[in-house]
Design a protein around this motif. Structure first.
Motif, short mmCIF file in Angstrom:
data_model
loop_
_atom_site.label_atom_id
_atom_site.label_comp_id
_atom_site.label_asym_id
_atom_site.label_seq_id
_atom_site.Cartn_x
_atom_site.Cartn_y
_atom_site.Cartn_z
N MET A 1 0.82 -1.20 0.00
CA MET A 1 0.00 0.00 0.00
C MET A 1 0.87 1.27 0.00
O MET A 1 0.54 2.22 -0.69
CB MET A 1 -0.91 -0.04 1.23
N VAL A 2 1.97 1.24 0.76
CA VAL A 2 2.85 2.41 0.81
C VAL A 2 3.52 2.62 -0.55
O VAL A 2 3.64 3.75 -1.02
CB VAL A 2 3.90 2.22 1.93
N ALA A 3 3.92 1.54 -1.19
CA ALA A 3 4.56 1.65 -2.49
C ALA A 3 3.60 2.21 -3.52
O ALA A 3 3.97 3.02 -4.37
CB ALA A 3 5.08 0.28 -2.93
N ARG A 4 2.36 1.79 -3.44
CA ARG A 4 1.35 2.28 -4.39
C ARG A 4 1.12 3.78 -4.18
O ARG A 4 0.99 4.55 -5.14
CB ARG A 4 0.06 1.50 -4.22
N SER A 5 1.10 4.21 -2.93
CA SER A 5 0.91 5.63 -2.62
C SER A 5 2.10 6.45 -3.13
O SER A 5 1.91 7.53 -3.70
CB SER A 5 0.76 5.80 -1.11
N ALA A 6 3.30 5.94 -2.94
CA ALA A 6 4.50 6.65 -3.41
C ALA A 6 4.51 6.73 -4.93
O ALA A 6 4.87 7.75 -5.51
CB ALA A 6 5.75 5.95 -2.89
N THR A 8 1.91 6.69 -6.92
CA THR A 8 0.86 7.62 -7.34
C THR A 8 1.35 9.06 -7.20
O THR A 8 1.14 9.89 -8.09
CB THR A 8 -0.41 7.42 -6.48
N ARG A 9 2.01 9.37 -6.08
CA ARG A 9 2.56 10.72 -5.89
C ARG A 9 3.61 11.03 -6.96
O ARG A 9 3.66 12.16 -7.47
CB ARG A 9 3.20 10.85 -4.50
#
Length: 61
Positions: A1-6, A8-9
């Protein structure tokens, strides 16, 4: 989830894109200036040659 957020940013960040766009515009302007100078260089040489000849014939040198 953190990788996906990074990720996306990263994709939404447009700061680098602006710098690249400016770089591309500067490169295109440089190419246009160089093309214009090389196209006009012959005509400029002829004009200065005529002016030099006219001045030399006027002054007698």
């Amino acid at each position: 989830m953190v990788a996906r957020s990074a990720l996306t940013r990263f994709w939404r960040d447009e700061r680098g894109a602006t710098a690249i766009e400016v770089g591309v515009l500067v490169a295109l302007i440089c190419v246009a200036i160089i093309s214009a100078i090389s196209t006009l260089s012959g005509a400029i040489k002829v004009s200065f040659g005529k002016a030099s000849t006219a001045m030399a014939s006027t002054t007698g040198t």
